[in-house]
Design a protein around this motif. Structure first.
Motif, PDB file in Angstrom:
ATOM      1  N   LEU A  93       0.374  12.618  -2.391  1.00  0.00           N
ATOM      2  CA  LEU A  93       0.514  11.169  -2.234  1.00  0.00           C
ATOM      3  C   LEU A  93       1.248  10.829  -0.940  1.00  0.00           C
ATOM      4  CD1 LEU A  93       1.436  10.315  -5.929  1.00  0.00           C
ATOM      5  CD2 LEU A  93      -0.693   9.712  -4.763  1.00  0.00           C
ATOM      6  N   HIS A  94       2.231  11.659  -0.605  1.00  0.00           N
ATOM      7  CA  HIS A  94       2.962  11.462   0.647  1.00  0.00           C
ATOM      8  C   HIS A  94       2.036  11.615   1.848  1.00  0.00           C
ATOM      9  CE1 HIS A  94       5.945  11.890   3.801  1.00  0.00           C
ATOM     10  NE2 HIS A  94       5.530  13.122   4.044  1.00  0.00           N
ATOM     11  N   ARG A  95       1.187  12.628   1.824  1.00  0.00           N
ATOM     12  CA  ARG A  95       0.269  12.871   2.930  1.00  0.00           C
ATOM     13  C   ARG A  95      -0.773  11.755   3.049  1.00  0.00           C
ATOM     14  NH1 ARG A  95       0.973  18.051   4.915  1.00  0.00           N
ATOM     15  NH2 ARG A  95       2.249  19.409   3.567  1.00  0.00           N
ATOM     16  N   ASP A 151       0.808  -1.219   0.000  1.00  0.00           N
ATOM     17  CA  ASP A 151       0.000   0.000   0.000  1.00  0.00           C
ATOM     18  C   ASP A 151       0.844   1.275   0.000  1.00  0.00           C
ATOM     19  OD1 ASP A 151       1.039  -0.122   2.534  1.00  0.00           O
ATOM     20  OD2 ASP A 151      -0.883   0.050   3.584  1.00  0.00           O
ATOM     21  N   HIS A 152       2.195   1.122   0.061  1.00  0.00           N
ATOM     22  CA  HIS A 152       3.064   2.289   0.013  1.00  0.00           C
ATOM     23  C   HIS A 152       4.459   1.865  -0.423  1.00  0.00           C
ATOM     24  CE1 HIS A 152       4.554   0.670   3.820  1.00  0.00           C
ATOM     25  NE2 HIS A 152       5.621   1.450   3.672  1.00  0.00           N
ATOM     26  N   PHE A 197       4.498  18.727 -10.243  1.00  0.00           N
ATOM     27  CA  PHE A 197       4.978  17.416  -9.794  1.00  0.00           C
ATOM     28  C   PHE A 197       5.095  17.390  -8.266  1.00  0.00           C
ATOM     29  CE2 PHE A 197       7.170  16.789 -14.096  1.00  0.00           C
ATOM     30  CZ  PHE A 197       6.215  15.882 -14.530  1.00  0.00           C
ATOM     31  N   VAL A 198       5.664  18.444  -7.706  1.00  0.00           N
ATOM     32  CA  VAL A 198       5.864  18.496  -6.258  1.00  0.00           C
ATOM     33  C   VAL A 198       4.521  18.443  -5.533  1.00  0.00           C
ATOM     34  CG1 VAL A 198       6.782  19.846  -4.333  1.00  0.00           C
ATOM     35  CG2 VAL A 198       8.027  19.764  -6.500  1.00  0.00           C
ATOM     36  N   ASP A 199       3.533  19.167  -6.037  1.00  0.00           N
ATOM     37  CA  ASP A 199       2.215  19.191  -5.397  1.00  0.00           C
ATOM     38  C   ASP A 199       1.583  17.804  -5.362  1.00  0.00           C
ATOM     39  OD1 ASP A 199       2.391  21.903  -4.951  1.00  0.00           O
ATOM     40  OD2 ASP A 199       1.207  22.469  -6.714  1.00  0.00           O
ATOM     41  N   LYS A 257       6.349  21.573   1.226  1.00  0.00           N
ATOM     42  CA  LYS A 257       6.012  20.301   0.592  1.00  0.00           C
ATOM     43  C   LYS A 257       7.160  19.311   0.802  1.00  0.00           C
ATOM     44  CE  LYS A 257       2.340  22.126  -1.600  1.00  0.00           C
ATOM     45  NZ  LYS A 257       0.948  21.664  -1.503  1.00  0.00           N
ATOM     46  N   LEU A 258       6.907  18.055   0.452  1.00  0.00           N
ATOM     47  CA  LEU A 258       7.942  17.026   0.575  1.00  0.00           C
ATOM     48  C   LEU A 258       9.095  17.338  -0.375  1.00  0.00           C
ATOM     49  CD1 LEU A 258       8.663  14.298   1.945  1.00  0.00           C
ATOM     50  CD2 LEU A 258       7.664  13.168  -0.054  1.00  0.00           C
TER      51      LEU A 258
END
Length: 213
Positions: A37-39, A11-12, A30-32, A68-69
């Motif tokens: 997805l990270h969150r 799942d990750h 891309f960063v957004d 952001k990540l």
């Protein structure tokens, strides 16, 4: 990413590296998406393969500015032999002086160096009179690379190892965060690769191998 996670039956993923960049898309987009997805818990770290230095820096700057990540995983070519021509269209190397200085100075991005042993350039497969492998010839054959190969052979004889071990050690002993990706096709190729992990090279030896001294 969803397709990748389905294939991996998870799942990750711990880190997600975009194989190619698309410079027609603003890097912030891309960063957004990556940050979203990270969150959601789909990935922990991210980066890109075959990304140019300006795009990497732009991604980092955008992420920091917008909380952001941050881009931390790079996968560009890096090897003792410089890639004279891209192995495939759009391939990017991090072996330029500018990229190396940046990797050393920022110390937050890890490069996963593909073709870290230059696709066999430091084995008996290569040589000025051996030209049957068109990709090897096109990407790695040059006077400066053959001088690097000669020096790797000389140092290997002094240390009692194989030249390809020197080539791998060169990648692993750089003064920045880097992993060496290798692609052994047989157990024997894996066995002959592993000694390179244990070799420690001095800054002077690194400079000499790279024709800098």
């Amino acid at each position: 990413l969803g397709e990748t996670l389905d294939r991996l039956q998870t799942d990750h993923t711990d880190f997600y590296i975009m194989h190619r960049d698309n410079v027609d898309v603003p890097v912030g987009e891309f960063v957004d998406v990556i940050d979203e997805l990270h969150r959601k818990g789909k990935l922990k770290l991210w980066g890109g393969s075959n990304w140019t230095l300006p795009r990497v820096q732009a991604a980092i700057d955008y992420a920091k500015k917008n909380n952001k990540l941050v881009f931390t995983c790079l996968s560009n070519n890096f090897s003792l032999a410089r890639m004279e021509n891209p192995v495939w269209g759009g391939c990017v190397a991090s072996s330029t002086d500018e990229f190396r200085e940046w990797l050393t100075a920022q110390n937050t991005v890890t490069n996963f160096a593909w073709s870290s042993q230059a696709r066999g350039f430091f084995t008996d497969r290569a040589g000025p009179d051996k030209r049957t492998d068109a990709e090897l010839v096109n990407s790695w054959y040059s006077d400066s690379n053959f001088e690097r190969r000669r020096r790797a052979i000389e140092l290997a004889e002094k240390l009692g190892v194989a030249p390809i071990n020197i080539a791998l050690a060169y990648v692993l002993n750089q003064p920045f965060n880097q992993c060496a990706l290798v692609g052994p096709r047989t157990l024997e190729e894996l066995r002959t690769t592993l000694p390179g992990i244990r070799i420690q090279l001095t800054p002077e030896q690194l400079a000499w191998l790279d024709n800098r001294a």
